[in-house]
Design a protein around this motif. Structure first.
Motif, PDB file in Angstrom:
ATOM      1  N   LEU A 364      15.655  -3.732  -5.246  1.00 53.51           N
ATOM      2  CA  LEU A 364      15.646  -3.467  -6.684  1.00 53.51           C
ATOM      3  C   LEU A 364      16.146  -2.083  -7.058  1.00 53.51           C
ATOM      4  CD1 LEU A 364      12.158  -5.036  -7.542  1.00 53.51           C
ATOM      5  CD2 LEU A 364      14.401  -6.146  -7.645  1.00 53.51           C
ATOM      6  N   GLY A 365      15.996  -1.147  -6.133  1.00 55.64           N
ATOM      7  CA  GLY A 365      16.407   0.229  -6.430  1.00 55.64           C
ATOM      8  C   GLY A 365      15.333   0.973  -7.196  1.00 55.64           C
ATOM      9  N   SER A 366      15.179   0.631  -8.473  1.00 56.45           N
ATOM     10  CA  SER A 366      14.181   1.291  -9.321  1.00 56.45           C
ATOM     11  C   SER A 366      12.835   0.597  -9.159  1.00 56.45           C
ATOM     12  CB  SER A 366      14.616   1.253 -10.785  1.00 56.45           C
ATOM     13  OG  SER A 366      13.637   1.830 -11.609  1.00 56.45           O
ATOM     14  N   VAL A 367      11.852   1.325  -8.625  1.00 52.70           N
ATOM     15  CA  VAL A 367      10.538   0.749  -8.336  1.00 52.70           C
ATOM     16  C   VAL A 367       9.442   1.700  -8.790  1.00 52.70           C
ATOM     17  CG1 VAL A 367       8.970   0.100  -6.447  1.00 52.70           C
ATOM     18  CG2 VAL A 367      11.360  -0.597  -6.363  1.00 52.70           C
ATOM     19  N   LYS A 368       8.370   1.128  -9.301  1.00 49.60           N
ATOM     20  CA  LYS A 368       7.172   1.902  -9.622  1.00 49.60           C
ATOM     21  C   LYS A 368       6.023   1.366  -8.779  1.00 49.60           C
ATOM     22  CE  LYS A 368       8.343   3.198 -14.380  1.00 49.60           C
ATOM     23  NZ  LYS A 368       7.952   3.088 -15.806  1.00 49.60           N
ATOM     24  N   VAL A 369       5.267   2.264  -8.188  1.00 48.48           N
ATOM     25  CA  VAL A 369       4.157   1.878  -7.329  1.00 48.48           C
ATOM     26  C   VAL A 369       2.857   2.436  -7.888  1.00 48.48           C
ATOM     27  CG1 VAL A 369       3.169   2.012  -5.009  1.00 48.48           C
ATOM     28  CG2 VAL A 369       5.647   1.821  -5.293  1.00 48.48           C
ATOM     29  N   TYR A 370       1.872   1.575  -8.030  1.00 49.01           N
ATOM     30  CA  TYR A 370       0.542   1.961  -8.516  1.00 49.01           C
ATOM     31  C   TYR A 370      -0.461   1.681  -7.405  1.00 49.01           C
ATOM     32  CZ  TYR A 370       3.071   1.511 -12.926  1.00 49.01           C
ATOM     33  OH  TYR A 370       3.998   1.630 -13.929  1.00 49.01           O
ATOM     34  N   SER A 371      -1.469   2.518  -7.286  1.00 47.27           N
ATOM     35  CA  SER A 371      -2.403   2.326  -6.173  1.00 47.27           C
ATOM     36  C   SER A 371      -3.799   2.814  -6.522  1.00 47.27           C
ATOM     37  CB  SER A 371      -1.901   3.052  -4.923  1.00 47.27           C
ATOM     38  OG  SER A 371      -1.880   4.444  -5.132  1.00 47.27           O
ATOM     39  N   SER A 372      -4.738   2.365  -5.702  1.00 49.91           N
ATOM     40  CA  SER A 372      -6.121   2.831  -5.786  1.00 49.91           C
ATOM     41  C   SER A 372      -6.649   2.962  -4.370  1.00 49.91           C
ATOM     42  CB  SER A 372      -6.984   1.849  -6.585  1.00 49.91           C
ATOM     43  OG  SER A 372      -8.333   2.286  -6.615  1.00 49.91           O
ATOM     44  N   ASP A 373      -7.077   4.161  -4.013  1.00 52.88           N
ATOM     45  CA  ASP A 373      -7.620   4.460  -2.690  1.00 52.88           C
ATOM     46  C   ASP A 373      -9.078   4.819  -2.904  1.00 52.88           C
ATOM     47  OD1 ASP A 373      -8.291   5.501  -0.193  1.00 52.88           O
ATOM     48  OD2 ASP A 373      -6.324   6.405   0.107  1.00 52.88           O
ATOM     49  N   PHE A 374      -9.990   3.929  -2.527  1.00 53.24           N
ATOM     50  CA  PHE A 374     -11.390   4.118  -2.908  1.00 53.24           C
ATOM     51  C   PHE A 374     -12.331   3.651  -1.806  1.00 53.24           C
ATOM     52  CE2 PHE A 374     -10.169  -0.143  -4.038  1.00 53.24           C
ATOM     53  CZ  PHE A 374     -11.299  -0.925  -3.828  1.00 53.24           C
ATOM     54  N   ARG A 375     -13.560   4.088  -1.903  1.00 53.11           N
ATOM     55  CA  ARG A 375     -14.596   3.644  -0.970  1.00 53.11           C
ATOM     56  C   ARG A 375     -15.435   2.585  -1.671  1.00 53.11           C
ATOM     57  NH1 ARG A 375     -19.145   6.786   2.286  1.00 53.11           N
ATOM     58  NH2 ARG A 375     -19.204   8.153   0.485  1.00 53.11           N
ATOM     59  N   PRO A 376     -15.430   1.346  -1.162  1.00 52.30           N
ATOM     60  CA  PRO A 376     -16.214   0.292  -1.800  1.00 52.30           C
ATOM     61  C   PRO A 376     -17.689   0.680  -1.923  1.00 52.30           C
ATOM     62  CG  PRO A 376     -14.723  -0.653  -0.192  1.00 52.30           C
ATOM     63  CD  PRO A 376     -14.655   0.837  -0.017  1.00 52.30           C
ATOM     64  N   HIS A 438     -16.800  -5.554 -13.947  1.00 57.73           N
ATOM     65  CA  HIS A 438     -17.490  -4.440 -13.291  1.00 57.73           C
ATOM     66  C   HIS A 438     -18.927  -4.822 -12.971  1.00 57.73           C
ATOM     67  CE1 HIS A 438     -18.222  -0.228 -12.363  1.00 57.73           C
ATOM     68  NE2 HIS A 438     -19.346  -0.324 -13.057  1.00 57.73           N
ATOM     69  N   PRO A 439     -19.458  -4.371 -11.834  1.00 59.61           N
ATOM     70  CA  PRO A 439     -18.799  -3.634 -10.757  1.00 59.61           C
ATOM     71  C   PRO A 439     -18.304  -4.579  -9.657  1.00 59.61           C
ATOM     72  CG  PRO A 439     -21.173  -3.511 -10.473  1.00 59.61           C
ATOM     73  CD  PRO A 439     -20.922  -4.389 -11.665  1.00 59.61           C
ATOM     74  N   THR A 440     -17.018  -4.598  -9.453  1.00 61.73           N
ATOM     75  CA  THR A 440     -16.391  -5.373  -8.380  1.00 61.73           C
ATOM     76  C   THR A 440     -15.292  -4.522  -7.756  1.00 61.73           C
ATOM     77  OG1 THR A 440     -14.650  -6.358  -9.768  1.00 61.73           O
ATOM     78  CG2 THR A 440     -16.749  -7.544  -9.637  1.00 61.73           C
ATOM     79  N   MET A 441     -14.865  -4.930  -6.570  1.00 60.45           N
ATOM     80  CA  MET A 441     -13.683  -4.296  -5.986  1.00 60.45           C
ATOM     81  C   MET A 441     -12.423  -4.814  -6.658  1.00 60.45           C
ATOM     82  SD  MET A 441     -14.674  -4.323  -1.933  1.00 60.45           S
ATOM     83  CE  MET A 441     -15.146  -6.048  -1.985  1.00 60.45           C
ATOM     84  N   ALA A 442     -12.435  -6.085  -7.067  1.00 59.28           N
ATOM     85  CA  ALA A 442     -11.254  -6.709  -7.652  1.00 59.28           C
ATOM     86  C   ALA A 442     -10.840  -6.042  -8.961  1.00 59.28           C
ATOM     87  CB  ALA A 442     -11.511  -8.193  -7.876  1.00 59.28           C
ATOM     88  N   GLU A 443     -11.775  -5.374  -9.630  1.00 57.02           N
ATOM     89  CA  GLU A 443     -11.420  -4.737 -10.905  1.00 57.02           C
ATOM     90  C   GLU A 443     -10.370  -3.643 -10.719  1.00 57.02           C
ATOM     91  OE1 GLU A 443     -14.384  -2.197 -12.851  1.00 57.02           O
ATOM     92  OE2 GLU A 443     -15.496  -2.132 -10.956  1.00 57.02           O
ATOM     93  N   GLU A 444     -10.246  -3.134  -9.508  1.00 62.20           N
ATOM     94  CA  GLU A 444      -9.238  -2.103  -9.273  1.00 62.20           C
ATOM     95  C   GLU A 444      -7.832  -2.595  -9.583  1.00 62.20           C
ATOM     96  OE1 GLU A 444      -9.789   1.045  -8.548  1.00 62.20           O
ATOM     97  OE2 GLU A 444     -11.958   0.749  -8.483  1.00 62.20           O
ATOM     98  N   LEU A 445      -7.620  -3.932  -9.512  1.00 64.18           N
ATOM     99  CA  LEU A 445      -6.299  -4.483  -9.786  1.00 64.18           C
ATOM    100  C   LEU A 445      -5.863  -4.285 -11.227  1.00 64.18           C
ATOM    101  CD1 LEU A 445      -6.223  -7.854  -7.812  1.00 64.18           C
ATOM    102  CD2 LEU A 445      -4.832  -5.831  -7.405  1.00 64.18           C
ATOM    103  N   VAL A 446      -6.805  -4.134 -12.139  1.00 64.18           N
ATOM    104  CA  VAL A 446      -6.430  -3.924 -13.550  1.00 64.18           C
ATOM    105  C   VAL A 446      -6.671  -2.469 -13.977  1.00 64.18           C
ATOM    106  CG1 VAL A 446      -6.858  -6.324 -14.137  1.00 64.18           C
ATOM    107  CG2 VAL A 446      -8.715  -4.667 -14.408  1.00 64.18           C
ATOM    108  N   LEU A 447      -6.923  -1.602 -12.987  1.00 63.81           N
ATOM    109  CA  LEU A 447      -7.166  -0.181 -13.264  1.00 63.81           C
ATOM    110  C   LEU A 447      -6.236   0.727 -12.470  1.00 63.81           C
ATOM    111  CD1 LEU A 447     -11.089  -0.262 -13.106  1.00 63.81           C
ATOM    112  CD2 LEU A 447      -9.664  -0.353 -15.166  1.00 63.81           C
ATOM    113  N   LEU A 448      -5.218   0.138 -11.841  1.00 62.21           N
ATOM    114  CA  LEU A 448      -4.345   0.905 -10.946  1.00 62.21           C
ATOM    115  C   LEU A 448      -3.564   1.978 -11.686  1.00 62.21           C
ATOM    116  CD1 LEU A 448      -2.980  -2.062  -8.813  1.00 62.21           C
ATOM    117  CD2 LEU A 448      -4.623  -0.348  -8.089  1.00 62.21           C
ATOM    118  N   LYS A 449      -3.459   3.136 -11.059  1.00 61.82           N
ATOM    119  CA  LYS A 449      -2.746   4.260 -11.666  1.00 61.82           C
ATOM    120  C   LYS A 449      -1.521   4.627 -10.812  1.00 61.82           C
ATOM    121  CE  LYS A 449      -5.943   4.669 -14.802  1.00 61.82           C
ATOM    122  NZ  LYS A 449      -5.684   4.227 -16.200  1.00 61.82           N
TER     123      LYS A 449
END
Length: 449
Positions: A364-376, A438-449
């Motif tokens: 694609l060339g132009s890419v944006k990456v969002y992530s969450s690195d957290f302790r469950p 909340h509170p779930t781990m899956a919620e991180e998917l809609v909170l990615l920065k």
């Protein structure tokens, strides 16, 4: 009256063959299925089902330790019985084997408990010498573990034998760095073995996102698993005490109690007689097929691992379904191999769907990456430093989510729902517009920065 004994003869009663047989029979075809071992195939008998049950069993080692932080008085010397786990897993395999057999028979298809080989475009020969004819033949014989050619290789085992061990080895060397190697490494480590993973290259889990597999490597090493990279087999010696000394390139020899090969799988085409019908194979021994699963012989088709496209049970099932619907159901169906989710049931597990970051940047060339690195949350209270990592890869021009990759507790369960969103072409904005649970781990998917 038909000129053939059957409309369809299926060789192999694994996931793909079973689905094709029963659906074809339901569409009105006269079907026979030949299976030389047990109905259910690799997944049910010696693959993902019993392995996942071992993963569950092994995970109790951590869960029981963590339980003390949650108020449970679990003794330090909590006993574990490998024979009990092993035998209970095999009982479940027997149950599913029976269920698969019943499913085929109730569909009206005939099961022949013999090896069958191809002896012509419309003929198969059974192990007892009986010949059967069919208008169409479907090959669904799967694949088998590959064993390196090195002196002493006969002293090692494969994943097939791992389910039937008398005991958990104190020291085990696992050759390979794919999903089978990493899954069994986690299982045996949790059950008390010292595990050494040996690989010919410098990387594990090729094809998965680099950051995710690097995180698994870090966590595995932190837990005490050892790795030998750039290591090729030079030989295996068996001592008088039964211990095995493994000689490898670029490293000192290691002595262990068990060597397990997890170095890939090869299609089960050898000795199948495919040459008698002009069925062509690729360089890996897989049957060449077109988009409709047809081989180079017009009357012979193939589905599943024997075609070496994507070696996953759900893919074999979809291919078997598509074959049956196309051939006997009056439909025109093709399997879509785009955005297929996959998981590695390691400790912790990882999962992904769609393009990795590297693939996206290349395509694609132009890419944006969002992530969450957290302790469950569970790890926090348990005093466990292990961190989860979620990544979302998006098209930089359209905001469309093209890949999601995760490592952490329960991510295989989470990725299935996420795969629907990636398949549907949803955007990052649509993820952001979804309220977090909340509170779930899956919620991180809609909170990615």
């Amino acid at each position: 009256m038909s000129d053939f004994d059957y409309d369809l003869f299926v060789i192999g009663a694994g996931s793909g063959g079973t689905r094709a047989a029963r659906v074809s029979a339901a569409h009105g075809a006269k079907v026979a299925v030949a299976e030389e071992y047990r109905v259910g195939g690799t997944c049910v008998i010696r693959g993902c089902v019993p392995k996942k049950l071992l993963v569950y069993g092994a995970h109790f080692a951590e869960d029981l330790r963590d339980a003390r932080h949650f108020g449970w008085d679990v003794p330090d010397d909590c006993a574990f019985s490998w024979p009990r786990l092993r035998d209970n897993v095999m009982k479940e395999v027997d149950r599913i084997n029976t269920a698969y057999t019943t499913t085929i028979e109730s569909s009206g298809a005939e099961i022949i408990h013999q090896r069958a080989t191809v002896s012509g475009p419309n003929e198969v020969t059974l192990a007892d010498g009986t010949r059967k004819t069919a208008r169409t033949i479907l090959i669904a014989v799967g694949a088998h573990p590959s064993i390196p050619e090195c002196p002493g290789h006969e002293h090692g085992i494969t994943s097939n034998e791992a389910f039937h061990l008398d005991s958990v080895p104190k020291r085990i060397l696992i050759a390979g760095a794919g999903y089978i190697a990493n899954e069994f490494a986690g299982i045996f480590h949790q059950l008390g073995a010292h595990v050494i993973l040996m690989n010919r290259t410098k990387e594990i889990l090729r094809g998965y996102d680099l950051q995710i597999r690097d995180r698994l490597l870090q966590i595995s090493m932190m837990k005490g698993l050892e790795f030998r990279f750039d290591a090729a087999f030079q030989g295996i010696d068996k001592g008088e005490d039964g211990c095995l000394t493994v000689h490898m390139s670029n490293h000192e020899p290691v002595t262990v109690d068990l060597v397990m090969f997890a170095t890939g799988r090869k299609p089960n085409t050898y000795g199948l007689g495919l040459e008698t019908a002009g069925v062509e194979l690729d360089d890996h021994g897989a049957i060449k097929v077109d988009d409709d699963n047809r081989s180079t012989c017009a009357s012979i088709y193939a589905v599943g691992d024997v075609t070496n496209r994507i070696q996953l049970t759900p893919i074999a099932i979809r291919e078997g379904q598509a074959f049956a619907d196309n051939m006997y159901g009056g439909k025109s169906t093709k399997v879509d191999y785009d955005c297929v989710p996959s998981a590695v049931f390691s400790h912790p597990p990882l999962a992904g769907v769609g393009m990795t970051e590297a693939e996206a940047r290349q395509k694609l060339g132009s890419v944006k990456v969002y992530s969450s690195d957290f302790r469950p949350m569970k790890n926090v209270l348990a005093g466990r430093d292990e961190r989860a990592l979620y990544k979302m890869v998006c098209d930089g021009e359209t905001d469309r989510v093209v890949g999601i990759h995760m490592i952490g507790p329960d991510v295989p369960e989470i990725i299935q729902s996420a795969a629907v969103a990636v398949k549907a072409g949803l955007t990052k904005a649509q993820f952001d517009a979804t309220v977090a649970l909340h509170p779930t781990m899956a919620e991180e998917l809609v909170l990615l920065k």
